[in-house]
Design a protein around this motif. Structure first.
Motif, PDB file in Angstrom:
ATOM      1  N   LYS A  50     -14.054   2.051 -13.666  1.00  0.00           N
ATOM      2  CA  LYS A  50     -14.831   1.430 -12.830  1.00  0.00           C
ATOM      3  C   LYS A  50     -16.437   1.509 -13.778  1.00  0.00           C
ATOM      4  O   LYS A  50     -17.072   0.676 -13.354  1.00  0.00           O
ATOM      5  N   PRO A  73      -8.271  -3.713  -5.227  1.00  0.00           N
ATOM      6  CA  PRO A  73      -9.008  -3.686  -4.075  1.00  0.00           C
ATOM      7  C   PRO A  73     -10.696  -3.481  -4.595  1.00  0.00           C
ATOM      8  O   PRO A  73     -10.700  -2.740  -5.306  1.00  0.00           O
ATOM      9  N   ASP A  74     -11.402  -4.141  -3.954  1.00  0.00           N
ATOM     10  CA  ASP A  74     -12.751  -4.096  -4.128  1.00  0.00           C
ATOM     11  C   ASP A  74     -13.340  -2.716  -4.181  1.00  0.00           C
ATOM     12  O   ASP A  74     -14.367  -2.212  -4.667  1.00  0.00           O
ATOM     13  N   ASP A  75     -12.675  -2.025  -2.964  1.00  0.00           N
ATOM     14  CA  ASP A  75     -13.156  -0.584  -2.766  1.00  0.00           C
ATOM     15  C   ASP A  75     -12.686   0.544  -3.697  1.00  0.00           C
ATOM     16  O   ASP A  75     -12.601   1.557  -3.385  1.00  0.00           O
ATOM     17  N   ASN A  76     -11.631  -0.105  -4.635  1.00  0.00           N
ATOM     18  CA  ASN A  76     -11.141   0.821  -5.659  1.00  0.00           C
ATOM     19  C   ASN A  76     -12.217   1.827  -6.415  1.00  0.00           C
ATOM     20  O   ASN A  76     -12.986   1.064  -6.870  1.00  0.00           O
ATOM     21  N   THR A  77     -11.994   2.927  -6.436  1.00  0.00           N
ATOM     22  CA  THR A  77     -13.046   3.944  -7.214  1.00  0.00           C
ATOM     23  C   THR A  77     -12.621   4.213  -8.444  1.00  0.00           C
ATOM     24  O   THR A  77     -13.726   4.893  -9.430  1.00  0.00           O
ATOM     25  N   ASN A 116      -4.507   0.571  -4.095  1.00  0.00           N
ATOM     26  CA  ASN A 116      -5.525   1.619  -4.363  1.00  0.00           C
ATOM     27  C   ASN A 116      -4.490   3.028  -4.796  1.00  0.00           C
ATOM     28  O   ASN A 116      -4.930   3.853  -5.552  1.00  0.00           O
ATOM     29  N   THR A 134     -11.744  -1.481 -12.052  1.00  0.00           N
ATOM     30  CA  THR A 134     -12.187  -2.905 -11.468  1.00  0.00           C
ATOM     31  C   THR A 134     -11.744  -3.928 -12.725  1.00  0.00           C
ATOM     32  O   THR A 134     -11.167  -3.714 -13.801  1.00  0.00           O
ATOM     33  N   ASP A 149       0.810  -1.149   0.020  1.00  0.00           N
ATOM     34  CA  ASP A 149       0.014   0.130  -0.067  1.00  0.00           C
ATOM     35  C   ASP A 149       0.774   1.211   0.059  1.00  0.00           C
ATOM     36  O   ASP A 149       2.103   1.274   0.767  1.00  0.00           O
TER      37      ASP A 149
END
Length: 357
Positions: A346, A330-334, A295, A337, A263
C-alpha cells in the motif's frame, strides 16, 4: 518364457547380474500365470525390450517400484485385460516408458492405488505416447505425478466413483484430454499433497499442487462436484473446497476474460490459472487476462526450503505461465495496491508481482 521359468514368484534382486544380463538380451517378455509379483527394478533399463505380455498373468497382484523404469524400447500395447487380480502398481513402475503409442486401459484390474510417477514422463518436452486412459472403477488413490506429461491422452477422462485422493501433479501436462466437464466423485476428500490425513487443506503449501495444470486446455469449461461430496464444491464451474477458502483450479477453456475470486478465499493452488495457451500455443480470445483478488487473500513469501523455491510468493505460483496480464485488489484493501496490473504494498515501497501474461 524360458526366463520366467527360472523366476520365483517374487523377483526383487537387482544385483543378480547374471539374470539382469540375460534379461537385457530379450526383446519380448511374457509374464506367466504363476507370477504374483514383479519386483523392484526387475526390468529396469532393459533397452532391448519391446513387448511385455501380460495376457496370461491371471494371478498377478503387484508390480513393484521402478519395475520397468526407463524401458524406452517398449512399443507394444500394455494389455491388462486379464489381470483382474492386480491391486498395486507402485511408484515409477513404468516411468519414462515413453514410446507406447497405444491406449492405457486399466479398467479390468482391481487396482486400489497407483504409485507416484507410475506412468509419468521425465518432462513435458518428452511426453508419453499413450493415446487414451481408462481407470478401474475400484481405484481409490492416484499418487503424485502418476500421469504427468501424458500429452497424448486424447479421450475423455472419467474419474472413478470410488476415488478418494489425487496427488500433486497427477494430471499436469495432459493437455489433450477431450473433457468439456470433469466430474469430481462423491468420495474424493483430498486433492494435492502426498498423503490422506495431512494438515487442514487450506493451510497446505500453496506452491505445490499442479494437479490439473495444463489439463484439457482447449476443452475444459467446468468442474462438476457430485452431490454428497463433503470436501469440494463447484461455483460456476470453478473448483473450490467446500468451505470456499481455497480455490483449487480454474477451467482453462471457461468463457470470459475476467474472473473475480470469491470473498473469503485465503489460498489458491499453485498453477490454478496456468494454461497451455502459453506453453503449447493453444491461444483463445476468451482466455482469462484479468484476475480480481479478494481482501482475504494475503501474499506470502516463499520459504527457502519449499520444493518450489523458484516462486517468490504464492501469487507468483498462482498465475505462473498463465495469460493473466492484470491483477487487482479491492480499492479498500489496506495491504496492497495495483498499478498497471503490478501489485505493490500500500505504501508503494514493495513490489510483489509483475504479470507476464
Amino acid at each position: 518364457k524360458k526366463i520366467w521359468k527360472k523366476f520365483p514368484n517374487t523377483y526383487t534382486d537387482k544385483s543378480n547380474s547374471k539374470l539382469s544380463k540375460s534379461i537385457q538380451k530379450f526383446q519380448n517378455s511374457e509374464i506367466t500365470k504363476n507370477v504374483k509379483t514383479v519386483g523392484t527394478y526387475a526390468f529396469r533399463e532393459c533397452k532391448s525390450l519391446k513387448k511385455v505380455d501380460f495376457s496370461k498373468a491371471i494371478n498377478l497382484e503387484e508390480i513393484h517400484y521402478a519395475t520397468f523404469y526407463q524401458n524406452t524400447g517398449i512399443i507394444e500395447k500394455l494389455d491388462f485385460s486379464n489381470t483382474s487380480k492386480l491391486k498395486l502398481i507402485d511408484d515409477c513402475a513404468f516411468k519414462e516408458c515413453c514410446n507406447i503409442a497405444h491406449p492405457l486401459d486399466l479398467s479390468k484390474t482391481s487396482l486400489k492405488e497407483i504409485g507416484e510417477s507410475a506412468f509419468a514422463a521425465s518432462s513435458y518436452s518428452e511426453p508419453t505416447k499413450f493415446t487414451a486412459l481408462y481407470l478401474p472403477s475400484c481405484l481409490e488413490k492416484i499418487e503424485a505425478h502418476v500421469f504427468s506429461a501424458g500429452l497424448n491422452f486424447c479421450n475423455e477422462l472419467i474419474l472413478p466413483e470410488s476415488l478418494q485422493f489425487i496427488g500433486d501433479g497427477a494430471f499436469q501436462h495432459c493437455a489433450k484430454f477431450t473433457n468439456e466437464k470433469l466430474v469430481i466423485p462423491q468420495p474424493l476428500i483430498q486433492i494435492g499433497k502426498q498423503n490422506i490425513g495431512d494438515a487442514v487443506v487450506h493451510e497446505r503449501d500453496p506452491y505445490a499442487s499442479h494437479v490439473f495444470y495444463n489439463f484439457a486446455t482447449k476443452n475444459l469449461q467446468e468442474f462438476e462436484v457430485d452431490d454428497g461430496n463433503t470436501s469440494f464444491v463447484d461455483v460456476e464451474g470453478v473448483l473450490y473446497t467446500k468451505d470456499k477458502t481455497r480455490l483449487v483450479f480454474y477451467p482453462p477453456a471457461r468463457k470470459g476474460t475476467t474472473y473475480k475470486v470469491l470473498d473469503g478465499v485465503v489460498s489458491i493452488d499453485g498453477m490454478a490459472f496456468g494454461q497451455s495457451g502459453v506453453m503449447y500455443g493453444h491461444t483463445s480470445p476468451d482466455k482469462i487476462t484479468n484476475l480480481e483478488l479478494p481482501n482475504s487473500f494475503v501474499i506470502k513469501q516463499m520459504e527457502s526450503e519449499s520444493i518450489n523455491s523458484s516462486y517468490l510468493n504464492n501469487l507468483s505460483a498462482v498465475v505462473y505461465k498463465s495469460n493473466i496480464s492484470n491483477v487487482t485488489f479491492p480499492d479498500d484493501n489496506t495491504l496492497y495496491t495495483t498499478v498497471d496490473g503490478c501489485v505493490y504494498s500500500k505504501d508503494m515501497k514493495t513490489l510483489y508481482f509483475v504479470p507476464t501474461g
